[in-house]
Design an enzyme around this catalytic site. Structure first.
Site, PDB file in Angstrom:
ATOM      1  N   TYR A  56       0.602  -1.225  -0.392  1.00  0.00           N
ATOM      2  CA  TYR A  56       0.262   0.391  -0.212  1.00  0.00           C
ATOM      3  C   TYR A  56       1.114   1.443   0.075  1.00  0.00           C
ATOM      4  CZ  TYR A  56      -3.644  -3.159   1.508  1.00  0.00           C
ATOM      5  OH  TYR A  56      -4.001  -3.975   1.756  1.00  0.00           O
ATOM      6  N   HIS A 125       0.367 -12.048   1.260  1.00  0.00           N
ATOM      7  CA  HIS A 125      -0.929 -11.381   0.753  1.00  0.00           C
ATOM      8  C   HIS A 125      -1.933 -11.859   0.023  1.00  0.00           C
ATOM      9  CE1 HIS A 125      -2.061  -6.993   0.008  1.00  0.00           C
ATOM     10  NE2 HIS A 125      -3.335  -6.846   0.250  1.00  0.00           N
ATOM     11  N   SER A 204     -12.470  -4.923   2.265  1.00  0.00           N
ATOM     12  CA  SER A 204     -14.256  -3.987   1.386  1.00  0.00           C
ATOM     13  C   SER A 204     -15.367  -4.724   2.062  1.00  0.00           C
ATOM     14  CB  SER A 204     -13.637  -4.651  -0.018  1.00  0.00           C
ATOM     15  OG  SER A 204     -12.448  -4.293  -0.194  1.00  0.00           O
ATOM     16  N   PRO A 205     -15.845  -4.916   2.875  1.00  0.00           N
ATOM     17  CA  PRO A 205     -16.863  -5.267   3.116  1.00  0.00           C
ATOM     18  C   PRO A 205     -18.010  -3.931   3.363  1.00  0.00           C
ATOM     19  CG  PRO A 205     -16.332  -4.106   5.289  1.00  0.00           C
ATOM     20  CD  PRO A 205     -14.617  -3.935   5.038  1.00  0.00           C
ATOM     21  N   LEU A 206     -17.587  -3.005   2.702  1.00  0.00           N
ATOM     22  CA  LEU A 206     -18.655  -1.847   2.531  1.00  0.00           C
ATOM     23  C   LEU A 206     -18.617  -1.584   0.463  1.00  0.00           C
ATOM     24  CD1 LEU A 206     -17.459   1.117   4.819  1.00  0.00           C
ATOM     25  CD2 LEU A 206     -19.684  -0.479   4.305  1.00  0.00           C
ATOM     26  N   GLY A 207     -18.139  -2.584   0.316  1.00  0.00           N
ATOM     27  CA  GLY A 207     -17.941  -3.069  -1.416  1.00  0.00           C
ATOM     28  C   GLY A 207     -17.676  -2.064  -1.978  1.00  0.00           C
ATOM     29  N   ARG A 208     -15.850  -1.380  -1.205  1.00  0.00           N
ATOM     30  CA  ARG A 208     -14.851  -1.049  -1.666  1.00  0.00           C
ATOM     31  C   ARG A 208     -16.305   0.780  -2.202  1.00  0.00           C
ATOM     32  NH1 ARG A 208     -13.604  -4.767  -4.482  1.00  0.00           N
ATOM     33  NH2 ARG A 208     -11.464  -6.014  -3.647  1.00  0.00           N
ATOM     34  N   GLY A 209     -16.998   1.575  -1.615  1.00  0.00           N
ATOM     35  CA  GLY A 209     -17.677   1.533  -0.882  1.00  0.00           C
ATOM     36  C   GLY A 209     -19.172   1.976  -2.078  1.00  0.00           C
TER      37      GLY A 209
HETATM   38  P1  ATR Z   1     -11.883  -0.870   0.996  1.00  0.00           P
HETATM   39  O1  ATR Z   1     -11.408  -2.368   2.288  1.00  0.00           O
HETATM   40  O2  ATR Z   1     -11.116  -1.508   0.072  1.00  0.00           O
HETATM   41  O3  ATR Z   1     -11.059   0.136   2.121  1.00  0.00           O
HETATM   42  P2  ATR Z   1     -13.970  -0.648   2.020  1.00  0.00           P
HETATM   43  O4  ATR Z   1     -14.001  -0.696   3.859  1.00  0.00           O
HETATM   44  O5  ATR Z   1     -15.306  -1.619   1.461  1.00  0.00           O
HETATM   45  O6  ATR Z   1     -13.082  -1.469   1.288  1.00  0.00           O
HETATM   46  O7  ATR Z   1     -15.057   0.599   1.406  1.00  0.00           O
HETATM   47  C1  ATR Z   1     -14.212   1.995   1.549  1.00  0.00           C
HETATM   48  C2  ATR Z   1     -14.528   3.076   0.591  1.00  0.00           C
HETATM   49  O8  ATR Z   1     -15.843   3.405   1.511  1.00  0.00           O
HETATM   50  C3  ATR Z   1     -13.654   3.834   1.099  1.00  0.00           C
HETATM   51  O9  ATR Z   1     -13.583   4.624  -0.515  1.00  0.00           O
HETATM   52  C4  ATR Z   1     -14.489   5.251   2.002  1.00  0.00           C
HETATM   53  O10 ATR Z   1     -15.225   6.657   1.709  1.00  0.00           O
HETATM   54  P3  ATR Z   1     -13.696   7.636   2.967  1.00  0.00           P
HETATM   55  O11 ATR Z   1     -12.856   7.766   2.639  1.00  0.00           O
HETATM   56  O12 ATR Z   1     -14.587   9.155   2.129  1.00  0.00           O
HETATM   57  O13 ATR Z   1     -15.029   7.300   4.322  1.00  0.00           O
HETATM   58  C5  ATR Z   1     -16.399   4.400   2.198  1.00  0.00           C
HETATM   59  N1  ATR Z   1     -16.586   4.906   3.507  1.00  0.00           N
HETATM   60  C6  ATR Z   1     -16.080   4.330   4.812  1.00  0.00           C
HETATM   61  N2  ATR Z   1     -17.113   4.375   5.322  1.00  0.00           N
HETATM   62  C7  ATR Z   1     -18.269   5.373   4.996  1.00  0.00           C
HETATM   63  C8  ATR Z   1     -19.647   5.869   5.571  1.00  0.00           C
HETATM   64  N3  ATR Z   1     -19.283   5.881   7.179  1.00  0.00           N
HETATM   65  N4  ATR Z   1     -19.929   6.755   4.461  1.00  0.00           N
HETATM   66  C9  ATR Z   1     -20.059   6.842   3.468  1.00  0.00           C
HETATM   67  N5  ATR Z   1     -18.136   6.179   2.569  1.00  0.00           N
HETATM   68  C10 ATR Z   1     -17.695   5.377   3.858  1.00  0.00           C
END
Ligand code: ATR
Length: 328
Positions: A56, A125, A204-209
């Site tokens: 990273y 990784h 990526s529990p938030l599907g990368r946002g």
């Molecule tokens: P990764 O594991 O790849 O980081 P993720 O956790 O699924 O992916 O999602 C990360 C993304 O969600 C980021 O773009 C983050 O953006 P910010 O840095 O602007 O927060 C976004 N994200 C995380 N939490 C959020 C929330 N509560 N509301 C809106 N966006 C969010």
């Protein structure tokens, strides 16, 4: 909500912090002082599991954590990873090296950047096709014996690989993409985790946002954002189709007076008591919102309706190059 990392004896909050986005991939790096401030605020909010990797920012993310955690080392569990190599001039990925020599080199360099004498959780990784997993894990076990690493893990490993690895040394964690939109590991990797006593660390529990609802037809990933450049779920017709699924999650969340992000995190944590997750954020407000997911419970009916969405998601998790280094 505390959960043990495998059987390592290390307990962390079930919601940690994925730190990758502070350094690259989701647009420009966060200003260093702001990033350090966020990491300090996370600690004050009770976050104690921070996930980084050698790749990273090509060391920059570990450097950042090293600076932020000086004087706070005893309050944080640091997870980092080795294996993927990048061209130092261009950043281009140039392969995966799971050899014992690379394991040792990478560990020494990570320890230096993280300004610590021990890594709490050290992952491979990506699984290297060139090195049998037993050889890599034996090298990682050597680092444990020397006191440089406390517990070991694998990321994006297939179930057979996890089982072979666990014959050599206890595998405390397996890190895989896992979310309402990405459930392909459930019958394979999650089962292997249970069998070998490993935690599943859902990245990526938030599907990368995507699952947060922050994207729309008008609000697409920015110019230097890797999601808009390479990720199939953010491209073409798939993007609109996936946004329609997010709208369903938002509607469910609204009925509960929760956010889509909180529902997404509650869903992941509800899938098993050996599951941890590491949502990434660069913003304090989002971090606080995500931690409030601890208080969001999902009924059986809500879970069942969320369970149906993954089959309707369009597009692979990564582009062809990214999928090629997934151990399947
Ligand atoms: P990764 O594991 O790849 O980081 P993720 O956790 O699924 O992916 O999602 C990360 C993304 O969600 C980021 O773009 C983050 O953006 P910010 O840095 O602007 O927060 C976004 N994200 C995380 N939490 C959020 C929330 N509560 N509301 C809106 N966006 C969010």
């Amino acid at each position: 909500m505390k959960r043990e990392i495998g059987k390592s004896g290390i307990e962390v909050g079930a919601i940690g912090l994925g730190c990758m986005g502070l350094s690259e991939f989701y647009g420009p790096a966060t200003d260093r002082d702001a990033a350090i401030k966020l990491l300090h605020e996370a600690i004050e909010l009770g976050v104690d599991h921070f996930d980084t990797a050698e790749m990273y920012g090509m060391g920059a993310n570990e450097d950042l954590l090293g600076a932020a955690f000086a004087g706070r080392r005893d309050r944080v569990v640091i997870a980092t990873k080795f294996g993927p190599l990048r061209d130092p001039a261009t950043g281009r990925p140039i392969g995966i090296d799971g050899s014992p020599a690379n394991c040792r080199r990478a560990c020494e360099e990570s320890l230096r950047r993280l300004k610590t004498d021990v890594i709490d959780l050290y992952y491979l990784h990506r699984v290297s096709p060139q090195t049998p997993i037993e050889e890599t894990v034996e090298a990682m076990a050597g680092l444990v014996r020397e006191g440089k690493v406390k517990a070991i893990g694998l990321s994006e490993a297939a179930s057979a690989t996890i089982r072979r690895a666990a014959e050599v040394h206890p595998i405390s964690a397996v890190q895989s993409e896992y979310s309402i939109f990405s459930r392909d590991i459930e019958n394979t990797v999650l089962a292997a985790c249970r069998d070998v006593g490993a935690s599943l660390v859902a990245y990526s529990p938030l599907g990368r946002g995507l699952l947060t609802g922050k994207f729309s037809a008008d609000k697409r990933p920015g110019e230097n954002d890797w999601r808009g450049i390479t990720m199939p779920r953010f491209a073409g017709d798939a993007y609109a189709a996936n946004l329609a699924l997010v709208a369903e999650i938002e509607a469910l969340a609204a009925k509960k007076h929760a956010t889509a992000s909180q529902v997404a995190l509650a869903w992941v944590l509800g899938r098993g008591d050996n599951i941890l997750t590491i949502p990434g954020t660069t913003k304090l407000a989002n971090l606080k919102g995500n931690l409030a997911a601890y208080d969001v419970g999902l009924s059986a009916g809500e879970t069942a309706s969320l369970n149906k969405l993954a089959d309707r998601v369009q597009g692979e998790r990564y582009d062809a190059r990214g999928m090629a280094v997934i151990n399947g």
